[in-house]
Design a protein around this motif. Structure first.
Motif, short mmCIF file in Angstrom:
data_model
loop_
_atom_site.label_atom_id
_atom_site.label_comp_id
_atom_site.label_asym_id
_atom_site.label_seq_id
_atom_site.Cartn_x
_atom_site.Cartn_y
_atom_site.Cartn_z
N SER A 1 -39.87 51.81 -17.88
CA SER A 1 -40.79 51.16 -16.96
C SER A 1 -41.92 50.49 -17.73
O SER A 1 -42.55 51.11 -18.59
N ASN B 1 -44.63 38.07 -16.15
CA ASN B 1 -44.79 38.46 -17.55
C ASN B 1 -46.23 38.31 -18.06
O ASN B 1 -46.51 37.63 -19.04
N VAL C 1 -41.19 42.92 -6.14
CA VAL C 1 -41.32 43.17 -7.58
C VAL C 1 -39.93 43.27 -8.18
O VAL C 1 -39.06 43.98 -7.64
N VAL D 1 -37.86 43.79 -12.04
CA VAL D 1 -37.91 44.08 -13.47
C VAL D 1 -36.52 43.88 -14.04
O VAL D 1 -35.55 44.49 -13.57
N TRP E 1 -49.20 49.36 -11.93
CA TRP E 1 -48.53 48.59 -10.88
C TRP E 1 -49.49 48.35 -9.71
O TRP E 1 -49.54 47.25 -9.14
N SER F 1 -31.01 44.08 -13.53
CA SER F 1 -32.39 44.20 -13.08
C SER F 1 -32.44 44.98 -11.77
O SER F 1 -31.43 45.12 -11.07
N VAL G 1 -41.06 40.96 -15.97
CA VAL G 1 -41.64 41.45 -14.72
C VAL G 1 -42.05 40.26 -13.87
O VAL G 1 -42.77 39.36 -14.33
#
Length: 288
Positions: free
Chosen positions: A65, A9, A92, A94, A72, A32, A114
């Motif tokens: 996103s 984050n 990764v 989310v 990214w 997620s 994130v």
């Protein structure tokens, strides 16, 4: 501690100190999605394809996103740098974020969480390169949207543990008479010089490494994307599995029975060499 820095984050921080709220929906509901991609000599492999898939997974569960592909890329290149560069893999995740409560419906105004980490890339030992991996077949008991790379992986975890309990490396999901994929891998079946793999659908995850394998195999042998029956798996000359952290590796025993000669086959050896050549050709080129 190797790979000691993570991203959470907006902040790079020691992985041992990273904390999330217990009210995060990723924790409460597995609300997620995630991606895993390998890094060779500091360069992420198939970055665009992996993050196209992440963007698709996010759209399917209606999360906007939090980053563009370019953002990214910059974030993960910095994560790789802070963990020493070289060869590794990055993960990764989310989530939909958190709210002060526990409600099944989407919370209004929640900000996605994130998280990203780096870790050691597994390698195929000389022993396994010579003998191949083993697998068992299990009846598919997962949910109906396996095309979304969701963190809701309990069924996959149980299947993988079932394989481990049987002394095998992987579990191959079978639904009815259809061969689908492994608990964490895509699958290829080779018979009479033809390689076949199941078509993308909501029953399997569209594999980015599988696609690389198909591209490379196309120059070596006929390729078919279609349904595969259990009898074909059992009569195969070669069976391969693929994953982002493994490339394509051979399965030489399934349910305690040998596949073909019971050793890695000549087509896999050609494909392995093609993978190595591809990585070499990509050295020093932009990831995106």
């Amino acid at each position: 501690m190797p790979y000691a820095i993570c991203y959470l984050n907006g902040e790079f921080q020691p992985l041992a100190e990273a904390r999330i709220s217990p009210l995060d929906r990723g924790f409460l509901f597995a609300d997620s999605v995630y991606e895993v991609l390998p890094v060779f000599d500091g360069r992420m492999f198939r970055f665009r394809e992996h993050f196209d898939r992440l963007a698709r997974s996010l759209r399917e569960i209606r999360i906007e996103s939090p980053h563009t592909h370019e953002e990214w890329l910059a974030l993960l290149e910095e994560l790789i740098r802070r963990n020493g560069g070289g060869t590794m893999y990055v993960y990764v995740q989310v989530t939909r974020g958190m709210e002060f409560g526990r409600n099944h419906t989407f919370p209004a105004g929640a900000k996605p969480s994130v998280f990203a980490l780096a870790s050691q890339l597994p390698t195929l030992t000389p022993e396994l390169r010579a003998t191949g991996l083993t697998a068992i077949t299990v009846e598919d008991f997962r949910w109906g949207r396996c095309d979304i790379k969701s963190t809701a992986l309990l069924a996959n975890v149980l299947a993988k543990q079932q394989a481990a309990d049987a002394g095998a490396h992987e579990a191959i999901f079978i639904r009815g008479d259809d061969v689908l994929e492994g608990s964490s891998t895509s699958i290829f079946v080779i018979r009479n010089g033809v390689v076949a793999t199941p078509a993308n659908s909501n029953r399997i995850l569209p594999g980015t490494t599988r696609d690389v394998g198909l591209e490379l195999a196309t120059g070596v042998m006929p390729v078919e994307v279609r349904s595969i029956r259990l009898a074909e798996l059992q009569a195969a000359d070669e069976v391969w599995i693929s994953a982002a952290t493994r490339d394509v590796v051979p399965i030489t025993r399934i349910d305690s029975k040998p596949v073909g000669t019971g050793k890695p086959g000549p087509y896999w050896q050609k494909l392995e060499a093609a993978f190595a050549d591809l990585r070499k050709r990509l050295e020093g080129t932009p990831a995106l």
